[in-house]
Scaffold this motif. Structure first.
Motif, mmCIF file in Angstrom:
data_model
loop_
_atom_site.group_PDB
_atom_site.id
_atom_site.type_symbol
_atom_site.label_atom_id
_atom_site.label_comp_id
_atom_site.label_asym_id
_atom_site.label_seq_id
_atom_site.Cartn_x
_atom_site.Cartn_y
_atom_site.Cartn_z
ATOM 1 N N LEU A 65 0.786 -1.084 0.106
ATOM 2 C CA LEU A 65 0.049 -0.033 0.044
ATOM 3 C C LEU A 65 0.829 1.143 -0.107
ATOM 4 O O LEU A 65 0.445 2.502 -0.538
ATOM 5 N N LEU A 66 2.137 1.040 0.340
ATOM 6 C CA LEU A 66 2.875 2.252 0.258
ATOM 7 C C LEU A 66 3.945 2.603 -0.784
ATOM 8 O O LEU A 66 4.188 3.505 -1.263
ATOM 9 N N ASN A 67 4.368 1.236 -1.356
ATOM 10 C CA ASN A 67 5.224 1.548 -2.695
ATOM 11 C C ASN A 67 5.044 0.009 -3.211
ATOM 12 O O ASN A 67 5.145 -0.977 -2.451
ATOM 13 N N PHE A 135 6.520 6.365 -19.363
ATOM 14 C CA PHE A 135 5.530 7.392 -18.745
ATOM 15 C C PHE A 135 5.296 7.356 -17.703
ATOM 16 O O PHE A 135 5.291 6.449 -16.895
ATOM 17 N N GLY A 136 5.087 8.542 -16.919
ATOM 18 C CA GLY A 136 4.777 8.687 -15.689
ATOM 19 C C GLY A 136 3.302 8.503 -15.401
ATOM 20 O O GLY A 136 2.432 8.697 -16.400
ATOM 21 N N LEU A 137 2.863 8.531 -14.167
ATOM 22 C CA LEU A 137 1.339 8.131 -13.877
ATOM 23 C C LEU A 137 1.081 9.130 -12.560
ATOM 24 O O LEU A 137 1.941 9.251 -11.580
ATOM 25 N N THR A 138 -0.134 9.586 -12.674
ATOM 26 C CA THR A 138 -0.637 10.351 -11.394
ATOM 27 C C THR A 138 -2.237 9.795 -11.266
ATOM 28 O O THR A 138 -3.001 9.419 -12.207
ATOM 29 N N GLY A 139 -2.571 9.862 -9.845
ATOM 30 C CA GLY A 139 -4.158 9.680 -9.793
ATOM 31 C C GLY A 139 -4.448 9.671 -8.114
ATOM 32 O O GLY A 139 -3.362 10.071 -7.412
ATOM 33 N N ILE A 140 -5.421 8.942 -7.788
ATOM 34 C CA ILE A 140 -5.721 8.920 -6.453
ATOM 35 C C ILE A 140 -6.161 7.637 -6.298
ATOM 36 O O ILE A 140 -7.102 6.944 -6.561
ATOM 37 N N TRP A 141 -5.790 7.303 -5.016
ATOM 38 C CA TRP A 141 -6.172 5.722 -4.493
ATOM 39 C C TRP A 141 -7.435 6.218 -3.684
ATOM 40 O O TRP A 141 -8.143 6.891 -3.438
ATOM 41 N N GLN A 142 -7.960 4.844 -3.620
ATOM 42 C CA GLN A 142 -9.462 4.816 -3.245
ATOM 43 C C GLN A 142 -9.721 5.369 -1.820
ATOM 44 O O GLN A 142 -10.603 5.769 -1.310
ATOM 45 N N ASN A 143 -8.506 5.551 -0.940
ATOM 46 C CA ASN A 143 -8.645 6.088 0.275
ATOM 47 C C ASN A 143 -8.624 7.624 0.417
ATOM 48 O O ASN A 143 -8.175 8.230 1.235
ATOM 49 N N GLY A 144 -8.388 8.292 -1.124
ATOM 50 C CA GLY A 144 -8.302 9.762 -1.417
ATOM 51 C C GLY A 144 -6.759 10.093 -1.201
ATOM 52 O O GLY A 144 -6.475 11.412 -1.632
ATOM 53 N N MET A 145 -5.882 9.139 -1.064
ATOM 54 C CA MET A 145 -4.372 9.589 -1.228
ATOM 55 C C MET A 145 -3.926 9.772 -2.693
ATOM 56 O O MET A 145 -4.216 9.109 -3.446
ATOM 57 N N ARG A 146 -3.233 10.804 -2.798
ATOM 58 C CA ARG A 146 -2.708 11.218 -4.183
ATOM 59 C C ARG A 146 -1.372 10.296 -4.319
ATOM 60 O O ARG A 146 -0.543 10.207 -3.461
ATOM 61 N N VAL A 147 -1.334 9.592 -5.609
ATOM 62 C CA VAL A 147 -0.309 8.645 -5.945
ATOM 63 C C VAL A 147 0.518 9.159 -7.216
ATOM 64 O O VAL A 147 -0.035 9.810 -8.083
ATOM 65 N N LYS A 148 1.588 8.644 -7.342
ATOM 66 C CA LYS A 148 2.465 8.831 -8.625
ATOM 67 C C LYS A 148 3.074 7.471 -8.901
ATOM 68 O O LYS A 148 3.214 6.662 -8.064
ATOM 69 N N GLY A 149 3.342 7.253 -10.229
ATOM 70 C CA GLY A 149 4.047 6.140 -10.832
ATOM 71 C C GLY A 149 4.593 6.437 -11.874
ATOM 72 O O GLY A 149 5.010 7.596 -12.560
#
Length: 191
Positions: A65-67, A135-149
């Motif tokens: 869940l953290l990486n 490519f890079g990624l951004t989004g929001i996890w289902q708990n509302g936390m912003r994520v990058k990838g």
């Protein structure tokens, strides 16, 4: 007493068959997919059998869940997301354009609990002498936390080899990104 002994042996046999996370030591790492990578430090490996949402295995430093670094080879007409009854899943198609590969990855992430997934910094890349895509990624996890990838993809031989990194934007992405960059740069394809 005999019955207890038999039950104990059966329980021990079943627990011995359980799949659990294991250490992935620094050095060459053979993935469950059709490629290998080089790890600069030890990771925790989560085999595909304990990954309920997607095909392939994970590596993690701090917990999935953290990486997580997802390592998978996806054959033609199969998906990153595990099939679910009566749910249409995104499928990889051999010969997909770069745009279609990006769409396949972002759609797959949205199927497993990410929202507002967007790709950026889409660029060609070469992995072990074979043309690929980063490519890079951004989004929001289902708990509302912003994520990058970050994603590294190689479409060849009717399959898509994928290294996919996702982590919370705060702290965990930056803490692991240099190691993930080295993993992506070390992708070794079979001859």
């Amino acid at each position: 007493m005999k019955r207890l002994l038999i039950c104990g042996l059966v329980a021990a046999s079943l627990s011995a068959c359980a799949v659990v996370p294991v250490a992935a030591p620094a050095g060459p790492f053979e993935t469950e997919g059709d490629f290998s990578v080089m790890l600069q430090k030890d990771w925790s490996r989560w085999p595909s059998q304990i990954n309920p949402a997607t095909n392939g295995e994970f590596l993690t430093q701090d917990g999935v869940l953290l990486n997580r670094v997802h390592l998978v080879s996806i054959p033609d007409s199969e998906g990153l997301v595990r099939a679910r009854r009566n749910v249409e899943m995104p499928l990889y198609t051999a010969g997909s354009s770069e745009f279609e590969i990006v769409e396949f990855i972002t759609s797959s992430l949205e199927m497993i609990g990410y929202s507002d997934v967007e790709a950026d910094l889409i660029r060609p890349a070469e992995f072990d002498g074979v043309d690929g895509l980063r490519f890079g990624l951004t989004g929001i996890w289902q708990n509302g936390m912003r994520v990058k990838g970050e994603a590294a993809t190689i479409a060849h031989d009717d399959r898509l080899d994928l290294v996919l990194f996702m982590a919370p934007e705060l702290h965990y992405y930056d803490a692991v990104a240099p190691e993930v960059e080295a993993i992506m740069n070390s992708i070794d394809l079979p001859d």
